[in-house]
Design an enzyme around this catalytic site. Structure first.
Site, mmCIF file in Angstrom:
data_model
loop_
_atom_site.group_PDB
_atom_site.id
_atom_site.type_symbol
_atom_site.label_atom_id
_atom_site.label_comp_id
_atom_site.label_asym_id
_atom_site.label_seq_id
_atom_site.Cartn_x
_atom_site.Cartn_y
_atom_site.Cartn_z
ATOM 1 N N GLU A 47 -4.010 2.336 -3.032
ATOM 2 C CA GLU A 47 -2.854 1.412 -3.066
ATOM 3 C C GLU A 47 -2.829 0.763 -4.635
ATOM 4 O O GLU A 47 -4.041 0.664 -5.104
ATOM 5 C CB GLU A 47 -2.837 0.399 -2.026
ATOM 6 C CG GLU A 47 -1.813 -0.745 -2.344
ATOM 7 C CD GLU A 47 -2.457 -1.994 -1.621
ATOM 8 O OE1 GLU A 47 -3.414 -2.306 -1.006
ATOM 9 O OE2 GLU A 47 -1.220 -2.852 -1.132
ATOM 10 N N ASN A 110 5.966 -2.269 -3.430
ATOM 11 C CA ASN A 110 4.543 -1.836 -3.298
ATOM 12 C C ASN A 110 4.800 -0.404 -2.820
ATOM 13 O O ASN A 110 4.908 -0.376 -1.594
ATOM 14 C CB ASN A 110 3.564 -2.706 -2.380
ATOM 15 C CG ASN A 110 2.239 -2.277 -2.331
ATOM 16 O OD1 ASN A 110 1.932 -1.333 -2.971
ATOM 17 N ND2 ASN A 110 1.343 -3.182 -2.058
ATOM 18 N N LYS A 127 5.852 -0.116 0.903
ATOM 19 C CA LYS A 127 5.157 -1.099 2.169
ATOM 20 C C LYS A 127 6.065 -2.008 2.901
ATOM 21 O O LYS A 127 6.697 -2.901 2.150
ATOM 22 C CB LYS A 127 4.075 -1.810 1.231
ATOM 23 C CG LYS A 127 2.720 -2.441 2.292
ATOM 24 C CD LYS A 127 1.988 -2.931 1.070
ATOM 25 C CE LYS A 127 0.755 -3.808 2.125
ATOM 26 N NZ LYS A 127 -0.289 -4.164 1.132
ATOM 27 N N GLU A 146 1.278 -10.891 -2.417
ATOM 28 C CA GLU A 146 1.904 -9.838 -1.959
ATOM 29 C C GLU A 146 3.611 -10.408 -1.913
ATOM 30 O O GLU A 146 4.752 -9.581 -2.203
ATOM 31 C CB GLU A 146 1.595 -8.739 -1.105
ATOM 32 C CG GLU A 146 0.516 -8.049 -1.708
ATOM 33 C CD GLU A 146 0.145 -6.911 -0.868
ATOM 34 O OE1 GLU A 146 -1.014 -6.893 -0.228
ATOM 35 O OE2 GLU A 146 0.993 -5.897 -0.873
ATOM 36 N N CYS A 172 -2.113 0.239 2.947
ATOM 37 C CA CYS A 172 -3.027 -0.979 3.181
ATOM 38 C C CYS A 172 -2.613 -1.709 4.476
ATOM 39 O O CYS A 172 -2.901 -1.367 5.616
ATOM 40 C CB CYS A 172 -2.800 -1.955 1.751
ATOM 41 S SG CYS A 172 -4.427 -3.017 1.969
ATOM 42 N N ASN A 197 -6.384 -1.791 -0.796
ATOM 43 C CA ASN A 197 -7.247 -2.728 -1.680
ATOM 44 C C ASN A 197 -7.409 -3.624 -0.396
ATOM 45 O O ASN A 197 -6.677 -4.514 -0.335
ATOM 46 C CB ASN A 197 -6.240 -3.340 -2.597
ATOM 47 C CG ASN A 197 -6.103 -2.484 -3.909
ATOM 48 O OD1 ASN A 197 -6.737 -2.840 -5.101
ATOM 49 N ND2 ASN A 197 -5.567 -1.295 -3.737
HETATM 50 N N1 ING Z 1 -5.047 -6.151 1.648
HETATM 51 C C1 ING Z 1 -5.706 -6.449 3.049
HETATM 52 C C2 ING Z 1 -5.563 -5.496 4.031
HETATM 53 O O1 ING Z 1 -4.655 -5.685 4.979
HETATM 54 C C3 ING Z 1 -6.264 -8.405 4.364
HETATM 55 C C4 ING Z 1 -5.365 -7.827 3.366
HETATM 56 C C5 ING Z 1 -7.539 -8.332 4.055
HETATM 57 C C6 ING Z 1 -5.777 -8.372 5.807
HETATM 58 C C7 ING Z 1 -8.375 -8.737 5.138
HETATM 59 C C8 ING Z 1 -6.725 -8.815 6.707
HETATM 60 C C9 ING Z 1 -8.000 -8.927 6.479
HETATM 61 O O2 ING Z 1 -6.369 -4.613 4.031
HETATM 62 C C10 ING Z 1 -3.733 -5.506 1.320
HETATM 63 N N2 ING Z 1 -3.469 -5.295 0.276
HETATM 64 O O3 ING Z 1 -2.839 -5.527 2.336
#
Ligand code: ING
Length: 311
Positions: A47, A110, A127, A146, A172, A197
């Site tokens: 991503e 995104n 996204k 985001e 993601c 990411n």
């Molecule tokens: N990043 C993360 C993901 O869904 C996140 C946000 C991190 C959500 C950890 C829950 C736990 O992997 C993105 N860019 O969506």
């Protein structure tokens, strides 16, 4: 004749804030060339692969935010990647920040694209599940804006006939929601490509941090098995501008088994030969939707003020 697709999960190490598009694209080309040397038909990048994960910061100026976006694709800086794809005969999935004019308005998404072996864009996805928050939250070790910088994707979850099969895309956070896989599963998807990411630390729920790799693999393995599809999950790894990212890039078979994985936190290619016909072993038996699903029974009866409604 079996329909084999050799796929490369092209994990990236950190992208520094100051790293130029030119330098990042050169790293992507090195991974694409590596894939070509190992017989890959398709290479999957993360991503927002062209820049650092900029939603981790609060920017006052829209111009500062827009500096991370691409106004065309291919763009001046990404054209060498498309040219390499055509020269090598290797397709790719690329995640990037898309700025476009639609219906007289500036729109920001995104986005990911699917490029075939001739270097042509054959699919686009924007996204849908945008995690994080829209306003500056200084209590966080780092932001996740985001919801501020992107609109919710408006293309749904399309699938595309490519690489001899039916290919879909997600980005993601989408991978954490079962609907993502099922909407494509109902369209017969055979391979789902997902760039991400993902930080190790999630400020709203630090108690999950030690499970970040487990949850990453869990959701994609489940999505693969429950829809009889290959899933290729490709992350950024390492410490990017002070934030540790999980990496943990994997190729998952329709059985749910991880068949190839990156083991470093840097630029690394994990390769797998994927038999698309293996999907039928699940789509025609355990997950034969036509035979075994009962959508008419999937209503949620909610009693509200005496009225019973089904949703
Ligand atoms: N990043 C993360 C993901 O869904 C996140 C946000 C991190 C959500 C950890 C829950 C736990 O992997 C993105 N860019 O969506």
């Amino acid at each position: 004749m079996t329909r084999m697709v050799t796929v490369g999960a092209a994990q990236m190490g950190p992208n520094a804030l100051v790293e130029s598009r030119k330098a990042v694209v050169q790293r992507l080309i090195v991974l694409l060339e590596q894939g070509a040397r190992h017989g890959c038909d398709l290479v999957v990048f993360p991503e927002l692969a062209l820049t650092t994960f900029f939603p981790r910061w609060y920017f006052e100026s829209q111009d500062d935010v827009d500096a991370f976006f691409e106004r065309s694709m291919p763009s001046l800086h990404t054209r060498p990647l498309f040219e390499a794809s055509k020269k090598l005969g290797v397709g790719f999935y690329l995640g990037y920040a898309e700025l476009t004019e639609e219906d007289g308005h500036t729109r920001r998404f995104n986005t990911s694209i699917l490029v075939d072996a001739s270097g042509q864009i054959v699919g686009k996805y924007r996204k849908v599940h945008l995690p994080g928050h829209a306003e500056h939250e200084p209590w966080r070790q780092f932001q996740h804006l985001e919801k501020r910088y992107f609109e919710t994707g408006n293309l749904g979850f399309p699938v595309f006939r490519a690489f001899g099969g039916i290919v879909g895309m997600a980005i993601c956070n989408d991978r954490r929601w079962p609907e993502t896989y099922r909407v494509m599963g109902l369209q017969g998807v055979e391979m789902i490509l997902i760039g991400y990411n993902t930080p190790v630390h999630n400020p709203p729920a630090p108690e999950h941090d030690n499970l970040s790799h487990f949850h990453n693999e869990l959701v994609m393995q489940a999505g693969a098995y429950q829809n009889g599809s290959w899933v290729v999950g490709v992350g950024k790894g390492g410490c990017e501008e002070g934030v540790d990212q999980i990496g943990n890039s994997v190729v998952i078979a329709p059985s749910g088994e991880i068949v190839s994985a990156c083991t470093t936190l840097g630029d690394e290619l994990a390769i797998a030969r994927c038999d698309l016909d293996l999907t039928q072993s699940y789509k025609s038996s355990v997950f034969n939707f036509a035979k075994h699903r009962e959508p008419a029974s999937y209503t949620l009866i909610v009693e509200r003020k005496g009225a019973v409604i089904s949703v």
